[in-house]
Design an enzyme around this catalytic site. Structure first.
Site, PDB file in Angstrom:
ATOM      1  N   HIS A  18       0.839  -1.200   0.000  1.00 55.12           N
ATOM      2  CA  HIS A  18       0.000   0.000   0.000  1.00 55.12           C
ATOM      3  C   HIS A  18       0.876   1.254   0.000  1.00 55.12           C
ATOM      4  CE1 HIS A  18      -3.792  -2.191   1.705  1.00 55.12           C
ATOM      5  NE2 HIS A  18      -3.043  -2.997   1.003  1.00 55.12           N
ATOM      6  N   GLN A 350      12.727  -4.744  -6.748  1.00 55.52           N
ATOM      7  CA  GLN A 350      12.011  -5.567  -7.727  1.00 55.52           C
ATOM      8  C   GLN A 350      11.926  -4.924  -9.111  1.00 55.52           C
ATOM      9  OE1 GLN A 350       8.774  -8.227  -6.613  1.00 55.52           O
ATOM     10  NE2 GLN A 350       7.412  -7.021  -7.892  1.00 55.52           N
ATOM     11  N   SER A 370       2.994  -5.980  -8.142  1.00 53.43           N
ATOM     12  CA  SER A 370       3.895  -6.867  -8.877  1.00 53.43           C
ATOM     13  C   SER A 370       3.403  -7.045 -10.314  1.00 53.43           C
ATOM     14  CB  SER A 370       3.984  -8.226  -8.190  1.00 53.43           C
ATOM     15  OG  SER A 370       4.657  -8.084  -6.958  1.00 53.43           O
ATOM     16  N   GLN A 390      -5.801 -11.246  -5.708  1.00 50.92           N
ATOM     17  CA  GLN A 390      -4.779 -11.880  -6.554  1.00 50.92           C
ATOM     18  C   GLN A 390      -5.350 -12.822  -7.610  1.00 50.92           C
ATOM     19  OE1 GLN A 390      -2.203 -13.403  -3.483  1.00 50.92           O
ATOM     20  NE2 GLN A 390      -1.967 -11.342  -2.631  1.00 50.92           N
TER      21      GLN A 390
HETATM   22  O1  LIG Z   1      11.968  -8.421  -2.979  1.00 51.45           O
HETATM   23  C1  LIG Z   1      11.005  -7.670  -3.195  1.00 51.45           C
HETATM   24  C2  LIG Z   1       9.653  -8.095  -3.183  1.00 51.45           C
HETATM   25  C3  LIG Z   1       8.669  -7.168  -3.421  1.00 51.45           C
HETATM   26  N1  LIG Z   1       8.980  -5.867  -3.659  1.00 51.45           N
HETATM   27  C4  LIG Z   1       7.927  -4.857  -3.864  1.00 51.45           C
HETATM   28  O2  LIG Z   1       6.882  -5.023  -2.924  1.00 51.45           O
HETATM   29  C5  LIG Z   1       5.646  -4.662  -3.498  1.00 51.45           C
HETATM   30  C6  LIG Z   1       4.683  -5.811  -3.260  1.00 51.45           C
HETATM   31  O3  LIG Z   1       3.377  -5.430  -3.620  1.00 51.45           O
HETATM   32  P1  LIG Z   1       2.335  -6.461  -4.241  1.00 51.45           P
HETATM   33  O4  LIG Z   1       2.928  -7.149  -5.385  1.00 51.45           O
HETATM   34  O5  LIG Z   1       1.080  -5.705  -4.538  1.00 51.45           O
HETATM   35  O6  LIG Z   1       2.139  -7.551  -3.137  1.00 51.45           O
HETATM   36  P2  LIG Z   1       1.689  -7.493  -1.566  1.00 51.45           P
HETATM   37  O7  LIG Z   1       2.779  -6.948  -0.769  1.00 51.45           O
HETATM   38  O8  LIG Z   1       1.233  -8.862  -1.257  1.00 51.45           O
HETATM   39  O9  LIG Z   1       0.428  -6.483  -1.622  1.00 51.45           O
HETATM   40  C7  LIG Z   1      -0.815  -6.426  -0.947  1.00 51.45           C
HETATM   41  O10 LIG Z   1      -1.423  -5.223  -1.431  1.00 51.45           O
HETATM   42  C8  LIG Z   1      -1.708  -5.191  -2.839  1.00 51.45           C
HETATM   43  C9  LIG Z   1      -2.352  -3.834  -3.128  1.00 51.45           C
HETATM   44  O11 LIG Z   1      -3.562  -3.690  -2.442  1.00 51.45           O
HETATM   45  C10 LIG Z   1      -2.636  -6.326  -3.241  1.00 51.45           C
HETATM   46  O12 LIG Z   1      -2.819  -6.329  -4.635  1.00 51.45           O
HETATM   47  C11 LIG Z   1      -2.043  -7.661  -2.778  1.00 51.45           C
HETATM   48  O13 LIG Z   1      -2.957  -8.704  -3.071  1.00 51.45           O
HETATM   49  C12 LIG Z   1      -1.780  -7.595  -1.267  1.00 51.45           C
HETATM   50  O14 LIG Z   1      -1.247  -8.821  -0.791  1.00 51.45           O
HETATM   51  C13 LIG Z   1       5.905  -4.405  -4.988  1.00 51.45           C
HETATM   52  O15 LIG Z   1       5.897  -3.016  -5.224  1.00 51.45           O
HETATM   53  C14 LIG Z   1       7.290  -4.977  -5.228  1.00 51.45           C
HETATM   54  O16 LIG Z   1       8.047  -4.246  -6.170  1.00 51.45           O
HETATM   55  C15 LIG Z   1      10.290  -5.455  -3.702  1.00 51.45           C
HETATM   56  O17 LIG Z   1      10.593  -4.289  -3.940  1.00 51.45           O
HETATM   57  N2  LIG Z   1      11.263  -6.381  -3.449  1.00 51.45           N
END
Ligand SMILES: O=c1ccn([C@@H]2O[C@H](COP(=O)(O)OP(=O)(O)O[C@H]3O[C@H](CO)[C@@H](O)[C@H](O)[C@H]3O)[C@@H](O)[C@H]2O)c(=O)[nH]1
Length: 474
Positions: A18, A350, A370, A390
């Protein structure tokens, strides 16, 4: 009397998934509106993790940054806890405290900024804090919801609380039951966010997410024709869904991509993995990550790594520290010893990884950030969706844009090694089908680039929002 400068207060829940899109939007607002101010606000604990080295000033841990001529300021609010949200914390109780303390301290922030001669002219809030709109309304400040999931998922939530809820609730234990929502292809109960199926039951650990989602939709009703919803998508990615939002003022402004130094609450491993990537051939590497929240049992980690090894391709796999801690230490050590072809890191940049020419596939849990990052980088996906939005996100990837394949888990919910291998082959081998997925990934990359570039559809929508903000500041 001169009119106040446009000043956006961007509020967000303390999850990385978020914070990232909220911070990206904050920076986009500053870039679009050269005279605007932005105050970015999340909980105190998340704020401390974002700025571990910065001293806090006396009046509420304010951190100004040099970015955008100091027009960006970070000012946390309280969630009523010392520790912030922890993995083993009862989520329902946390949300209740987050609401009560958050609403009180965000109100104080609005008052303090006004007293400093920097009144907020627009509040922008993300998911799980519908109370932010009430706090803003009480002070006569207009607000906008920033929906950080696909507009398709917004439609599901909106219509669930405007008539479709009964049928979904009745059939919530039947994953194959088909439901229809305006603007969307027929979906099964299993495709819907679990917060609208399992979490309906008061005994569910996420029941308060269900309640908060209902409050959010009621908040939009209360705002009536003034309700504004910014969405982290673009009209090209979700044309049909966007055509079905009807009277609500929905503005697709995404995908918002990273800029600036501070990116959130996780600190990345040393950039050793970038050197490792540099040494790999073009499109050869499988990148694997499951976002910031998903957990993994020992068996799943084993199957995943086995499948990756057996794929015979180099891979970069993120296994977060908290997941490793949940495995026994000795076993976590063994992870590294068993790897021949791959590299495991606890966190990486990422977007930098996805932008690397060596990366040819992203095995992802399909968090919306992602998915958008992968589309923006033109990287095909293997989808392993878990909770929340998801499964719907995976539908968009596989069915609507055709830039990936969906992996099937077994009856126990485990993704087996053979399936990992099969799916990777499906998007990376020399077949016609794989070539088509890669071609589509290239096509969508370009479409998204145009939408977010100068004069593109998302750029124009953001400009319109900023102009509106400037008007309401007068
Ligand atoms: O090694 C890593 C792993 C992840 N990321 C970042 O972390 C974020 C992860 O976000 P997301 O892919 O949306 O996953 P979640 O952290 O699981 O996000 C939650 O929030 C999102 C937005 O509401 C929802 O879509 C998901 O289902 C919910 O689990 C992204 O920007 C990635 O680039 C990194 O930078 N490095």
């Amino acid at each position: 009397m001169s009119s106040p400068r446009p000043h956006f207060l961007v509020l967000t829940f303390p999850f990385q998934g978020h914070i990232a899109p909220a911070l990206r939007l904050a920076r986009r607002l500053l870039a679009e509106a050269p005279d605007a101010l932005v105050t970015f606000s999340t909980t105190e604990d998340a704020h401390r993790r974002m700025f571990p080295a910065k001293p806090c000033d006396g009046d509420g841990a304010k951190v100004a940054t040099d970015e955008h001529d100091g027009r960006l300021e970070f000012l946390p609010f309280s969630d009523g806890t010392e520790t912030g949200i922890l993995p083993n914390m009862a989520f329902n109780a946390y949300l209740a405290s987050f609401h009560a303390e958050g609403a009180r301290t965000v109100a104080e922030i609005l008052d303090a900024l006004a007293a400093r001669g920097r009144p907020v002219t627009r509040v922008v809030y993300t998911l799980l804090l519908p109370w932010a709109a009430d706090v803003a309304r009480d002070r006569g400040v207009p607000s906008a919801l920033y929906w950080i999931q696909p507009v398709a998922v917004f439609i599901i939530y909106f219509h669930y609380f405007h008539g479709h809820g009964t049928i979904v609730a009745e059939h919530r234990h039947d994953p194959s039951f088909v439901v229809e929502f305006p603007g969307l292809e027929p979906l099964t109960i299993g495709d819907l966010p679990n917060f609208l199926t399992d979490a309906v039951d008061p005994s569910n650990i996420f029941h308060n997410v269900f309640n908060t989602s209902r409050d959010l939709m009621e908040t939009l009703d209360k705002e009536g024709p003034k309700a504004t919803v910014l969405v982290n998508t673009c009209q090209e990615l979700e044309r049909h869904a966007l055509a079905a939002v009807g009277a609500i003022d929905v503005l697709p402004v995404g995908p918002v991509l990273p800029s600036g130094n501070v990116s959130g609450i996780f600190k990345q491993d040393d950039a050793e993995y970038m050197e490792w990537l540099d040494a790999k051939p073009e499109n050869s590497v499988v990148y694997v990550a499951f976002g910031s929240l998903a957990t993994m049992a020992r068996e799943q980690v084993d199957e995943l790594l086995l499948g990756l090894e057996e794929s015979g391709r180099p891979y970069l796999c993120v296994i977060r520290k908290d997941i490793k801690v949940a495995l026994a230490d000795a076993e976590a050590e063994m992870l590294h010893e068993r790897l021949k072809n791959g590299m495991v890191v606890e966190w990486c940049d990422q977007v930098q990884v996805l932008s690397h020419v060596a990366v040819g596939c992203f095995l992802t849990h399909c968090g919306w950030n992602s998915v958008l990052e992968s589309v923006a980088c033109g990287v095909p996906m293997v989808c392993v969706p878990g909770m929340s939005d998801q499964r719907m996100n995976a539908q968009l990837v596989v069915r609507d844009w055709r830039v990936g394949v969906r992996a099937q888990v077994d009856k126990g919910g485990v993704l087996r090694a053979a399936e990992v291998r099969r799916c990777i082959d499906e998007v990376m081998d020399n077949s016609e089908a794989a070539a088509e997925v890669r071609q589509m990934a290239g096509k969508w990359k370009q479409i998204v680039e145009e939408a977010t570039g100068k004069g593109g559809s998302s750029d124009r929508n953001l400009m319109a929002f900023v102009d509106d903000g400037a008007r309401s500041a007068v």
